[in-house]
Design a protein around this motif. Structure first.
Motif, mmCIF file in Angstrom:
data_model
loop_
_atom_site.group_PDB
_atom_site.id
_atom_site.type_symbol
_atom_site.label_atom_id
_atom_site.label_comp_id
_atom_site.label_asym_id
_atom_site.label_seq_id
_atom_site.Cartn_x
_atom_site.Cartn_y
_atom_site.Cartn_z
ATOM 1 N N VAL A 285 0.859 -1.185 0.000
ATOM 2 C CA VAL A 285 0.000 0.000 0.000
ATOM 3 C C VAL A 285 0.894 1.233 0.000
ATOM 4 O O VAL A 285 1.786 1.372 0.851
ATOM 5 N N THR A 286 0.667 2.106 -0.968
ATOM 6 C CA THR A 286 1.480 3.308 -1.124
ATOM 7 C C THR A 286 0.579 4.528 -1.158
ATOM 8 O O THR A 286 -0.594 4.437 -1.566
ATOM 9 N N LYS A 287 1.132 5.662 -0.774
ATOM 10 C CA LYS A 287 0.311 6.882 -0.777
ATOM 11 C C LYS A 287 0.070 7.408 -2.192
ATOM 12 O O LYS A 287 -0.885 8.130 -2.440
ATOM 13 N N THR A 288 0.957 7.060 -3.136
ATOM 14 C CA THR A 288 0.829 7.570 -4.501
ATOM 15 C C THR A 288 -0.093 6.677 -5.323
ATOM 16 O O THR A 288 -0.387 5.538 -4.951
ATOM 17 N N ILE A 289 -0.531 7.197 -6.455
ATOM 18 C CA ILE A 289 -1.423 6.434 -7.336
ATOM 19 C C ILE A 289 -0.694 5.184 -7.818
ATOM 20 O O ILE A 289 0.404 5.255 -8.360
#
Length: 976
Positions: A285-289
Motif C-alpha cells: 500500500v502506497t500513498k501515490t497512485i
C-alpha cells in the motif's frame, strides 16, 4: 537454477556528486520460485520439501495406473528454487556427504549454494504435504485512503475432490458474505453467501455433489479474518481454482500486508499444503497512485483509424487532488517530458494526443498536492503495430519461431496490450500462448505455419481411456465412472493445450488479418490422435478455454457474403447490389486438424470474413465449435470443403461441469461438408437457446444441411432460420447435395457427469434390439423451431469431400434421406425383457419435439423410392445413434415426423424429380399439426398424400397435390 539479481544504487549528494558506495556481495540465499509446488517452506537454514501422492494421468498412462508419488527430486528442487544473487554452484549432498545429482530428496540431504563471497548450506526435510499452490494478486500494489478492488487468484498444487481451501487476510481487509465474490474453477463469480446455491451444472443423479461449495468466515483477534471454502471439486483444472474479488477496500496505513492460502486434499490421501512459499502474497500500500493503466479499445470488429496510434487513454482510481499532470518518456524512463493530455481528475481518466507512431511510450501521473502527492506507477503504450521481426524473428521457411513469438506476446501483454504485426514472411510455430489484450495481425503476405511438437495434452485427474474405445450402442466405457468428465465427449474436446494457438482465462484477444494460417499437415484430425507419437498430437488450430471478448477473422467488410454457383466462388454484395469478387480482405485458413476453433466456456466471440481451404482442402475436420459459449456472432464464412461441421454450438462436460449456451447470431455461412453445415449438438449436456441464423448456402452436406439435436438431456429452444434477427435476409437461402435437408432430433445418449446406463433387450416395431438405456438423465427437449424461406434441391449426400471431383452427380449410390423431426421414446415396459426397472428423474417416458414451424420452404427430392418403403418404420434413436443414417429409410419423401407436439407448415412445397412411391408427409405420434398453403405430389399407387398414424389434431387448408408428377392433374384437398 534461476537467479534474481538485486541491484542497489546509492546516490550520495553533498553539494557535488560522488561515486556510488561499494555494496558488499551478500551470501547466496534460497528463495521459492514463482512456480514451486515441491517447496513447502524456507525457514532459517531448513528447506521443507513435499512428499505425498496424487492422481495424474498423461495421455499415455494406462487406465488404473494414475496414482503417482509427489516426492521431491533433486531435479524438482533445483528447478523450483531461485537465489538472491548469482551463484557459482548449487550442490545437493546426501547424509553421507557424497554429491547427489538425481533421485528423491531424503531426510539428511543438504543443499549448498556457493558464490564468490562464500557458501550457504540448507538442511532438506521431506514433509507429508499436498503440493504447494500458487497465490497471486492481480494488483500487488494499491493506493492508500481510496477504495480499491482486490482480486486474488489461487491455484491448488494438486487436484482433489472434496477439497478445502483456507485464506488468511490481515486487519483492514474486510471479507463478508455480501461483499466478496468467488469464482470456483471457472464456474462464474458469485457472492460468498450464494456459493451453496450456485448451479453445479446439469448432471445425472450419480454425481456426488449437490453444491459448488460452502464458505465460512472466522474473525481473528488481531482484526484479520480466515475464509474457509469447503467441499470443492478441484479435479477439473481450468486455470485458477479460485478467483476472489473484494471491492471497496480502503487501507489507511502504507506498507506491506501479508495474505496466505492453503489447500487440504481428500484423495488419494488427506494432505495439507504449507500455506507458505508460493502460497503467500504481499499486498503493498502506497500513498501515490498505484493503478494507473492504459485502456484498451475492445471494439468489434477490429478496425484501424489514423488517430488510433496517435492517442492513448488511461484510467486510475480517483484520488483527492487539486492538480494532476502527466509525463511521458520514449527512452525507458531516462528523460521525461510533459504530455499533451486531457485529464479528468474527478473520474480518474485521461486522454493523450499528439503521439508519434511506432514508438514505445512510458507514461506517469504527477499529483501536485494532497496526501497522494508524487509520481504514479508507470503505464506503457506502443503507438502502432509492433512488427514481430523486432524480436529476432526472421520470417523464413526453416526456423522454429515459437519462442521468439511467445516472447513478443508476453512483452506486449506486459506493457498493457497492443497489436503484433506478422509482416510478409513465413512464421513456423508449435504452440503460441495467447495473452489478454494482445492482438495478432497477419498481413497479406504473411503465413503462420504449424510445426510438429506442439504443447503436450494436459495431465488430468481422470483417465479418458474408457472412452477412446468408441461409443457403440452397447459400449459402457463412457459411463463406467459416472464422475469422470473426460469420458463424456470426444477426445479432441477435453484436451486444450495441444493446439497451434492456446488461451485460457483470457480477456480481449484478437487474431485478425488477410494472410494465411495453415496447419501444414501437422494438425491431425483423428479421434485416435493420442495413439500418435508425442510430436503429432496437436489437433486444434485455436483452442480457447473460459475466455471473454475474442475476435478471429479477416479485415471486416460491412457487406453480405454470398456465392456464385457458375464461378464456384464467394463474393460480397456491394451496397448497390452488385457482386464484388475481391476476397483479399479474408483471413485464409487451411489444414487446421480436428478443429479450426474449439472455444469452450468462452463468451462474447466474433468470428468473421474467413475463407477455409482456398488452396488446400486436406487435414480439416470441424471449423467453428462453440462448447458452452455465449454471445457469439458468426458472419461471412466460406468453407470450400471440410470433413465435419462448419458452425456448431453445443455444450459438453470437458470443463468438469456443464455450461449453457445462449444468444448466437449467425449470418452468411456458405460451404461444403462431409457432415452438417450448421449443427446444434451432438454435445448437448446443458441448455442451448436463442440461436438465430440467416442466409445459408449449403453446397454439400453428407449428413444434414441444418441439424438440431439434443442427446444428453439439454433443452434446445428458440432456434430460428431466416427470421431476420441478424439483419435483412437479402438472399434466399439455398441447400444442395444434402443427405437430409433438416434433421431435428432427440436421443437419450446421456453423456453427462453422473449418468448411469443398463443393457436391455426389447422389441420395437417387430425388431429385437439389445442396447444401453440411460437410467438417470431426463430426456432432452427441443422446442420453438422456426425455419423460413429456403430452396432445397439435389437431396443426396453429394459433398465433394474425398470425392476427387468438385461434385459427383447423383447416380443412386449416394446416401439420402428425408427431412426428419424425430423425438424419442423409451421402450414400453412390457416390451422389455424383464421389464423396465427405472424411471427417469422428471418422469417423462417420451421426449416430444414441440412447436416446429416451416414457412416458405421448398424441397425437391430425387425420388425413385418404391411403394414398399411406405411400410418402413425407423428405429428410435438410442445411445450411440444420433445421426440421420441411424433412421435408415423413411416412409415419406418430403418430411417424416415422429413424437412431435405442434407442427406448422405453411406456403411450402414438396416434390420429387423421379416418381417416388412414398407419401409426401408422414406423421407418426404427432399431436397437433396445421398445414396451410402446401403443394405436393401424391404418388401413384397410394390414396393419400399425407399419412398419419397414432396422431391427433392434424388439420389442413388450401392444400394442393398433383397426381404422380408436379403440375399433373392438381387436386385441392378438402379442409380438415
Amino acid at each position: 537454477m534461476k537467479h534474481i539479481f538485486i541491484l542497489f544504487l546509492v546516490h550520495i549528494v553533498t553539494g557535488a556528486a560522488k561515486a556510488p558506495a561499494a555494496v558488499p556481495l551478500p551470501l547466496p540465499r534460497a528463495l521459492a520460485g514463482p512456480a514451486s509446488p515441491h517447496i513447502a517452506s524456507i525457514l532459517g537454514d531448513t528447506i521443507k520439501v513435499v512428499t505425498g501422492s496424487t492422481f495424474a494421468y498423461t495421455t499415455d498412462t494406462k487406465a488404473g495406473e494414475g496414482l503417482v508419488s509427489t516426492a521431491t527430486t533433486v531435479a524438482h528442487l533445483l528447478a523450483e528454487l531461485q537465489t538472491n544473487v548469482a551463484v557459482l554452484s548449487s550442490q545437493v549432498t546426501a547424509a553421507d556427504g557424497k554429491p547427489k545429482a538425481a533421485g528423491v530428496i531424503l531426510a539428511g540431504d543438504r543443499l549448498t549454494l556457493t558464490n564468490a563471497r562464500g557458501s550457504t548450506t540448507y538442511y532438506l526435510l521431506p514433509e507429508q504435504r499436498a503440493l504447494t499452490g500458487r497465490l497471486e494478486l492481480l494488483r500487488p500494489t494499491i493506493t492508500a485512503q481510496v477504495k480499491n478492488t482486490i482480486t486474488l487468484q489461487y491455484t491448488a498444487g494438486q487436484r482433489s475432490p472434496d477439497a478445502t481451501i483456507t485464506l488468511h487476510f490481515p486487519a483492514g481487509i474486510t471479507i463478508t458474505p455480501e461483499n466478496t465474490t468467488v469464482n470456483v474453477t471457472g464456474r462464474g463469480a458469485v457472492l460468498l453467501r450464494d456459493l451453496p446455491k450456485q448451479s453445479i451444472g446439469r448432471t445425472g443423479t450419480r454425481y456426488s455433489y449437490t453444491r459448488v461449495g460452502e464458505a465460512m468466515i472466522d474473525k481473528a483477534a488481531d482484526g484479520g479474518a480466515t475464509l474457509t471454502l469447503r467441499h470443492l471439486d478441484l479435479r477439473p483444472a481450468n486455470g485458477p481454482d479460485l478467483v476472489l474479488t473484494i471491492p471497496d477496500v480502503t487501507l489507511t496505513a502504507t506498507g506491506r500486508y501479508f495474505i496466505s492460502a492453503a489447500c487440504t486434499t481428500s484423495q488419494p490421501a488427506v494432505l495439507a499444503s504449507s500455506g507458505l512459499a508460493g502460497e503467500t502474497a504481499d499486498l503493498w500500500v502506497t500513498k501515490t497512485i498505484a493503478d494507473f493503466k492504459k485502456v484498451m479499445v475492445k471494439d468489434k470488429p477490429y478496425h484501424e483509424l489514423r488517430r488510433d496510434y496517435t492517442q492513448a487513454h488511461f484510467r486510475w482510481t480517483p484520488v483527492a487532488a487539486g492538480r494532476i499532470t502527466m509525463e511521458y518518456s520514449t527512452d525507458s524512463g531516462r528523460h521525461w517530458s510533459a504530455a499533451k493530455a486531457s485529464i479528468d481528475v474527478e473520474h480518474g481518466a485521461a486522454a493523450v494526443t499528439g503521439l508519434r507512431r511506432d514508438k514505445l511510450y512510458h507514461f506517469r501521473l504527477l499529483v501536485k498536492d494532497g496526501v497522494h502527492r508524487g509520481g504514479s506507477n508507470i503505464a506503457s503504450d506502443y503507438t502502432g503495430m509492433l512488427d514481430i521481426r523486432k524480436f529476432g524473428v526472421q520470417g523464413n521457411d526453416t526456423t522454429d519461431h515459437t519462442a521468439a513469438i511467445n516472447e513478443a506476446v508476453r512483452f506486449m501483454h506486459n506493457i498493457g496490450g497492443g497489436t503484433l504485426l506478422f509482416s510478409e514472411g513465413t512464421y513456423n510455430v508449435r504452440t503460441v500462448h495467447l495473452q489478454s489484450n494482445v492482438y495478432l495481425y497477419i498481413g497479406k503476405q504473411a503465413v503462420i505455419r504449424a510445426l510438429k511438437g506442439a504443447d503436450a495434452p494436459e495431465t488430468t485427474w481422470f483417465s479418458d481411456q474408457a472412452y477412446r474405445s468408441g461409443l457403440s450402442p452397447t459400449d459402457r466405457g463412457p459411463y463406467e465412472d459416472p464422475e469422470n468428465y473426460l469420458t463424456k465427449q470426444d477426445v479432441g474436446h477435453h484436451y486444450f493445450h495441444n493446439a497451434m494457438f492456446f488461451g485460457e482465462r483470457l480477456d480481449n484477444v484478437k487474431i485478425i488479418g488477410n494472410g494465411l494460417i495453415t496447419g501444414n499437415g501437422n494438425l491431425v484430425t483423428s479421434d485416435k490422435v493420442m495413439n500418435n507419437p508425442p510430436d503429432k498430437r496437436a489437433d486444434k488450430m485455436f483452442s480457447l478455454k473460459l475466455c471473454t471478448n475474442v475476435e478471429i477473422g479477416g479485415i471486416h467488410r460491412d457487406n453480405d457474403l454470398w456465392y456464385d454457383s457458375a464461378k464456384d466462388v464467394p463474393y460480397y454484395m456491394d451496397k448497390d447490389g452488385q457482386p464484388s469478387y475481391d476476397d483479399s480482405n479474408m483471413l485464409q485458413i487451411d489444414r487446421a486438424g480436428h478443429f479450426v476453433l474449439l472455444a469452450t466456456g468462452t463468451d462474447t466471440l466474433f468470428v468473421h470474413d474467413t475463407y477455409f481451404g482456398k488452396m488446400n482442402q486436406t487435414s480439416v475436420r470441424d471449423i467453428y465449435d462453440f462448447m458452452g459459449c455465449n454471445q457469439v456472432t458468426v458472419q461471412n464464412i466460406y468453407s470450400r470443403v471440410s470433413s465435419d461441421d462448419i458452425v456448431k454450438p453445443g455444450s459438453d462436460c470437458s470443463l468438469g461441469f456443464t455450461r449453457p449456451a445462449r444468444h448466437y447470431r449467425v449470418r452468411n455461412v456458405i460451404g461444403d461438408t462431409n457432415c452438417n453445415l450448421f449443427q446444434i449438438g451432438s454435445e448437448t449436456a446443458d441448455d442451448i437457446t436463442d440461436i438465430c441464423v440467416d442466409n445459408i448456402y449449403v453446397l454439400g452436406a453428407n449428413k444434414a444441411g441444418f441439424s438440431i439435436s439434443t442427446n444428453d438431456g439439454g433443452h434446445v429452444k428458440d432456434i430460428h432460420l431466416n427470421c431476420g434477427h441478424t439483419g435483412p435476409v437479402n438472399q434466399r437461402s439455398r441447400m444442395m447435395r444434402t443427405t437430409a435437408p433438416f434433421f431435428i432430433s432427440i436421443s437419450n445418449r446421456g453423456r453427462v457427469i453422473g449418468a448411469t446406463v443398463g443393457q436391455y433387450t426389447f422389441a420395437e416395431e417387430g425388431r429385437k434390439r439389445t442396447e444401453l438405456l440411460v437410467q438417470n438423465v431426463s430426456i432432452g427437449q427441443v422446442e420453438n423451431i422456426v425455419i423460413n424461406s429456403i430452396d432445397i434441391s439435389e437431396v443426396y449426400g453429394g459433398s465433394s469431400f474425398s470425392n476427387g471431383v468438385r461434385w459427383k452427380p447423383f447416380d443412386g449410390s449416394q446416401h439420402r434421406a428425408t427431412s426428419v423431426i424425430a423425438g424419442y421414446a423409451l421402450p414400453a415396459a412390457a416390451a422389455v425383457e424383464g421389464g423396465l426397472d427405472f424411471t427417469l428423474p422428471d418422469g417423462r417416458h417420451t421426449g416430444y419435439i414441440r412447436h416446429v414451424a416451416f414457412n416458405d420452404v421448398h424441397i425437391t427430392d430425387k425420388g425413385g423410392r418404391p411403394l414398399a418403403d411406405t411400410a418402413q418404420r425407423p428405429p428410435e434413436l438410442g445411445v450411440g445413434q444420433y445421426n440421420v443414417s441411424n433412421l435408415r429409410i423413411q416412409p415419406a419423401y418430403g418430411l417424416w415426423a415422429r413424437h412431435v407436439e405442434g407442427l406448422s407448415i405453411s406456403e411450402s412445397s414438396f416434390r420429387y424429380e423421379q416418381p417416388d412411391g412414398r407419401y409426401a408427409l408422414f406423421l407418426d405420434d404427432v399431436q397437433g399439426a396445421v398445414l396451410s398453403g402446401v403443394k405436393t405430389i401424391r404418388a401413384a399407387g397410394i390414396s393419400e398424400w399425407l399419412r398419419s398414424i397414432r396422431s391427433s389434431g392434424v388439420r389442413w387448408n388450401n392444400v394442393v397435390f398433383y397426381q404422380d408428377a408436379w403440375g399433373k392433374s392438381p387436386v385441392t384437398a378438402g379442409s380438415r
